[in-house]
Design a protein around this motif. Structure first.
Motif: not given
Length: 85
Positions: A34, A39, A84
Motif C-alpha cells: 500500500f 489505503d 477502495g
C-alpha cells in the motif's frame, strides 16, 4: 428513494466481493503493498490486509525505482491495484 451518504448501493455484490478478496488473500504467497496508511487501513478494516500479508511504503519516490541492468529470470510476480469501493 436515494441512498444515504456512505451507504452501499449494492450490498449483496459488495459482500460477495469482500468475501472473494478475503479468500484470495489467505494464501501465504499473496502480499499487498500500500502507498498510503489510509489505503492499508481501509483493507485491514475489511479483514483483507494484515501485518503478515501487507506492507506500507508510505508514498512513492520515482527516483528510487528504475529498470534492472539485467532482467530477472524465473517466475514473474503479478501486481494488482486494489482501489477502495
Amino acid at each position: 428513494m436515494p441512498k444515504a451518504p456512505g451507504q452501499r448501493r449494492y450490498p449483496v455484490a459488495s459482500a460477495l466481493t469482500l468475501f472473494a478478496f478475503r479468500m484470495l488473500a489467505r494464501p501465504d504467497c499473496v502480499h499487498f503493498t500500500f502507498e498510503t496508511k489510509h489505503d492499508c487501513d481501509f483493507w485491514a478494516e475489511r479483514g483483507i490486509a494484515n501485518d503478515k500479508n501487507s506492507s506500507l511504503i508510505d508514498g512513492a519516490e520515482p527516483d528510487l525505482f528504475y529498470p534492472l541492468e539485467t532482467p530477472r529470470t524465473g517466475p514473474r510476480q503479478k501486481f494488482c491495484s486494489l482501489p477502495g469501493f
